[in-house]
Design an enzyme around this catalytic site. Structure first.
Site, short mmCIF file in Angstrom:
data_model
loop_
_atom_site.label_atom_id
_atom_site.label_comp_id
_atom_site.label_asym_id
_atom_site.label_seq_id
_atom_site.Cartn_x
_atom_site.Cartn_y
_atom_site.Cartn_z
N GLN A 63 -9.23 -6.15 10.65
CA GLN A 63 -8.77 -4.82 10.21
C GLN A 63 -8.51 -4.64 8.71
O GLN A 63 -8.91 -3.62 8.13
CB GLN A 63 -7.48 -4.44 10.97
N ASN A 142 -11.88 -11.22 3.66
CA ASN A 142 -10.52 -11.53 4.14
C ASN A 142 -10.57 -12.67 5.14
O ASN A 142 -9.98 -12.62 6.20
CB ASN A 142 -9.83 -10.30 4.74
N LYS A 182 -2.86 -18.62 8.14
CA LYS A 182 -3.60 -17.46 8.66
C LYS A 182 -2.56 -16.41 9.03
O LYS A 182 -1.47 -16.74 9.51
CB LYS A 182 -4.38 -17.86 9.91
N VAL A 183 -2.91 -15.17 8.83
CA VAL A 183 -1.91 -14.12 9.06
C VAL A 183 -2.54 -12.90 9.75
O VAL A 183 -3.64 -12.49 9.41
CB VAL A 183 -1.27 -13.70 7.71
N TYR A 184 -1.81 -12.35 10.71
CA TYR A 184 -2.19 -11.08 11.33
C TYR A 184 -1.10 -10.04 11.04
O TYR A 184 -0.01 -10.37 10.59
CB TYR A 184 -2.35 -11.25 12.85
N GLU A 185 -1.43 -8.80 11.36
CA GLU A 185 -0.57 -7.64 11.11
C GLU A 185 0.94 -7.91 11.25
O GLU A 185 1.70 -7.76 10.31
CB GLU A 185 -0.99 -6.51 12.06
N ASP A 214 -2.09 -4.67 7.79
CA ASP A 214 -3.55 -4.70 7.70
C ASP A 214 -4.09 -3.51 6.90
O ASP A 214 -4.63 -3.67 5.81
CB ASP A 214 -4.16 -4.66 9.10
N GLY A 293 16.21 7.87 2.17
CA GLY A 293 16.53 8.49 0.89
C GLY A 293 17.96 9.01 0.86
O GLY A 293 18.79 8.66 1.71
N GLY A 294 18.23 9.86 -0.09
CA GLY A 294 19.59 10.37 -0.27
C GLY A 294 19.92 11.54 0.65
O GLY A 294 21.05 12.03 0.64
N GLN A 295 18.95 12.01 1.44
CA GLN A 295 19.19 13.14 2.33
C GLN A 295 19.31 12.63 3.75
O GLN A 295 18.32 12.15 4.31
CB GLN A 295 18.03 14.16 2.27
N1 COA Z 1 -21.76 -17.28 9.17
C1 COA Z 1 -21.24 -18.50 9.41
N2 COA Z 1 -19.91 -18.72 9.45
C2 COA Z 1 -19.10 -17.67 9.26
C3 COA Z 1 -19.58 -16.37 9.01
C4 COA Z 1 -20.98 -16.20 8.98
N3 COA Z 1 -21.53 -15.02 8.74
N4 COA Z 1 -18.52 -15.55 8.86
C5 COA Z 1 -17.42 -16.29 9.02
N5 COA Z 1 -17.76 -17.57 9.26
C6 COA Z 1 -16.88 -18.70 9.45
C7 COA Z 1 -16.01 -18.99 8.27
O1 COA Z 1 -16.73 -19.64 7.27
C8 COA Z 1 -14.94 -19.86 8.90
O2 COA Z 1 -15.42 -21.18 9.00
P1 COA Z 1 -14.60 -22.49 8.50
O3 COA Z 1 -13.23 -22.37 9.05
O4 COA Z 1 -15.39 -23.60 9.09
O5 COA Z 1 -14.58 -22.51 7.05
C9 COA Z 1 -14.86 -19.32 10.32
O6 COA Z 1 -15.96 -18.42 10.46
C10 COA Z 1 -13.59 -18.63 10.71
O7 COA Z 1 -13.15 -17.73 9.69
P2 COA Z 1 -11.61 -17.34 9.67
O8 COA Z 1 -11.38 -16.39 8.58
O9 COA Z 1 -10.80 -18.61 9.66
O10 COA Z 1 -11.44 -16.60 11.08
P3 COA Z 1 -10.30 -16.77 12.18
O11 COA Z 1 -10.70 -15.90 13.30
O12 COA Z 1 -10.01 -18.18 12.52
O13 COA Z 1 -8.98 -16.16 11.48
C11 COA Z 1 -7.72 -14.43 10.40
C12 COA Z 1 -8.82 -14.79 11.40
C13 COA Z 1 -7.68 -12.95 10.26
C14 COA Z 1 -6.36 -14.94 10.92
C15 COA Z 1 -8.03 -15.11 9.05
O14 COA Z 1 -9.33 -14.74 8.66
C16 COA Z 1 -7.06 -14.73 7.95
O15 COA Z 1 -5.93 -15.23 7.91
N6 COA Z 1 -7.47 -13.87 7.02
C17 COA Z 1 -6.71 -13.48 5.87
C18 COA Z 1 -5.60 -12.53 6.22
C19 COA Z 1 -6.09 -11.30 6.94
O16 COA Z 1 -6.92 -10.57 6.47
N7 COA Z 1 -5.45 -11.08 8.10
C20 COA Z 1 -5.58 -9.81 8.77
C21 COA Z 1 -6.76 -9.65 9.58
S1 COA Z 1 -6.75 -8.02 10.17
#
Ligand code: COA
Length: 472
Positions: A63, A142, A182-185, A214, A293-295
């Site tokens: 996202q 991201n 790693k971080v989600y919303e 996000d 706020g102040g209101q």
């Molecule tokens: N071809 C080949 N490999 C690909 C690819 C492609 N087109 N696109 C992605 N990949 C691979 C990446 O290289 C990575 O491989 P590696 O771990 O061996 O280096 C792998 O896919 C996984 O990527 P990753 O970003 O770790 O995905 P995830 O599903 O494990 O984690 C998140 C997801 C969102 C938690 C993580 O991406 C993150 O923390 N992002 C930053 C913060 C963020 O934006 N969070 C909010 C998301 S809404």
């Protein structure tokens, strides 16, 4: 030799037609000699879009990143979304409501983009990616921390391939103890200070439905990218743009950090907790529906609240309209009574005052309250359900809520561009199917010859591994 010349000519022509970059030197200058571009004689809305000519290598997923690149696409960028062959952005298959079609999760975050599938870990895939790096203005990603580097696309490598490229990233945390997480919303909402300050004092911390971690961070990143593009006009070089989700959430919670400093000097008198005589602790408390706020403000029941979970209104007792409020709710004596006449006198009794106002709002629907209050300039906010928002004609009219047609899922509702510009009109087009534009990008954008395209495709770098390969 002739063949070689023909090939490079075709490559150059393809590059030229596909990029359509607005070169600063080609912008007509004003005759006055002030160096400014000549004012367009085209009617407003017909002079292109704000970011026409900017090409984005969109390496985002889920996202936060897609929100950013979708905004840029609405503003006119050519956004090329790179997806993993056979899988694509994971959200394509999440929360699926129509079997076999891309989910709403994906379609509502990826409008106006083109999709190419590339296995970035395949040498031929990297060949295509490097060609994209050379031809794009911005790379947005991201991935988890370090993933881009592990692919081989370090800042140094990118900068060498294209010194003008801006590399924009969303990460969960900035440099520090959590930078590798790693971080989600909701993680960001918690780590950015939102959850500890949301909810009722007596209850646990709460996350909010607005995706401030996000989408909020994607919005911050988009602004950083636009600023970097502007700065590139004078420096001639790209730069890294980083927005950490924790930072983005904190920026949106800045009033709470304000209160954290105020609390060391005394009680936060505008919090209803003060009026209730509950002592403050060391940190900013959850403030229920208190206004930030102040209101002073609070959410009050309206007619029908017993059965309709959204029959409520946000009511603000703004000081300048206190007299009008007293008249409206039938308490004219409060206008002059020293116990009620000043904001300071009212502060300790806000709970009782809102209870009295609620007696009045409960006699009316939220829309009747809105009409009555707005007639005398009292700011109120009806609690609109998503159903009401989806059906609201005025939002359809402005393009804030749009109906989009999609080849596999049919018609669906989406949120259009919330940024309205008088000379840069945005239309909302459907999200791409997985790899829908692979061929046109290889040929028209990157200028690969048919032989090269065949070589790349035969290598398997753009397609999903066959089942047996997968198993092996
Ligand atoms: N071809 C080949 N490999 C690909 C690819 C492609 N087109 N696109 C992605 N990949 C691979 C990446 O290289 C990575 O491989 P590696 O771990 O061996 O280096 C792998 O896919 C996984 O990527 P990753 O970003 O770790 O995905 P995830 O599903 O494990 O984690 C998140 C997801 C969102 C938690 C993580 O991406 C993150 O923390 N992002 C930053 C913060 C963020 O934006 N969070 C909010 C998301 S809404």
């Amino acid at each position: 030799m002739a063949k070689k010349q023909k090939k490079s000519k075709a490559k150059a022509a393809a590059k030229k037609s596909a990029r359509k970059v607005v070169k600063l030197s080609s912008v007509k200058k004003d005759k006055s000699g002030n160096g400014l571009p000549k004012m367009s004689s085209k009617p407003y809305g017909r002079a292109g879009k704000a970011l026409t000519g900017v090409r984005i290598l969109d390496f985002t997923h889920v996202q936060s990143g897609p929100t950013c690149t979708q905004l840029l696409a609405w503003l006119g960028c050519d956004v090329i979304k790179v997806e993993r062959p056979g899988v694509g952005d994971i959200t394509r298959g999440q929360l699926v409501d129509v079997k076999g079609a891309d989910s709403l999760y994906f379609t509502m975050l990826n409008h106006n983009k083109r999709s190419i599938t590339i296995d970035s870990k395949h040498p031929q895939g990297m060949r295509v990616l490097e060609a994209l790096v050379k031809t794009c203005d911005v790379l947005v990603e991201n991935f988890a921390p370090g993933a881009l580097d592990r692919m081989g696309l370090t800042w140094e490598r990118i900068h060498k391939l294209n010194p003008r490229m801006i590399v924009a990233s969303v990460k969960g945390f900035g440099p520090g103890p959590y930078e590798d997480c790693k971080v989600y919303e909701n993680v960001a909402q918690c780590a950015g200070g939102s959850a500890s300050t949301t909810g009722f004092r007596e209850g646990p911390p709460l996350v909010t439905g607005a995706q401030i971690g996000d989408s909020g961070t994607g919005l911050h990143l988009a602004l950083g990218i636009v600023a970097a593009l502007y700065q590139r006009n004078s420096t001639g070089r790209g730069q890294k743009v980083l927005t950490a989700m924790q930072d983005g959430v904190l920026n949106l919670c800045r009033v709470k950090l304000r209160d954290q400093q105020r609390i060391t000097k005394g009680p936060l008198t505008e919090y209803s907790q003060y009026g209730e005589g509950v002592p403050f602790g060391a940190a900013v408390p959850r403030a229920g529906n208190d206004s930030g706020g102040g209101q002073p403000g609070w959410i009050l029941k309206c007619k029908g609240w017993e059965t309709d979970p959204d029959a409520y209104i946000y009511f603000i007792t703004q000081a300048p309209v206190w007299l009008a409020i007293c008249d409206l709710i039938g308490e004219p004596t409060w206008k002059t009574d020293p116990e009620y006449a000043t904001p300071r006198a009212r502060l300790p009794k806000l709970k009782a005052i809102f209870a009295r106002i609620e007696q009045w709002t409960m006699t009316k629907t939220k829309f009747e309250v809105m009409d009555a209050c707005n007639a005398v300039d009292i700011p109120v906010g009806p609690i609109l359900s998503m159903k009401e928002i989806a059906e609201e004609p005025s939002l359809r009219k402005t393009g804030t809520v749009v109906e989009v047609d999609h080849p596999t899922r049919g018609k669906y509702l989406s949120v259009g561009n919330p940024i309205k510009m008088s000379d840069s009109i945005s239309e909302v087009t459907r999200s791409p199917l997985l790899g829908e534009h692979t061929d046109e990008i290889l040929k028209d954008v990157l200028g690969f010859a048919a032989k090269d395209i065949a070589e790349i495709k035969n290598s398997g770098a753009l397609s999903a591994p066959k089942k047996e390969e997968k198993a092996a």
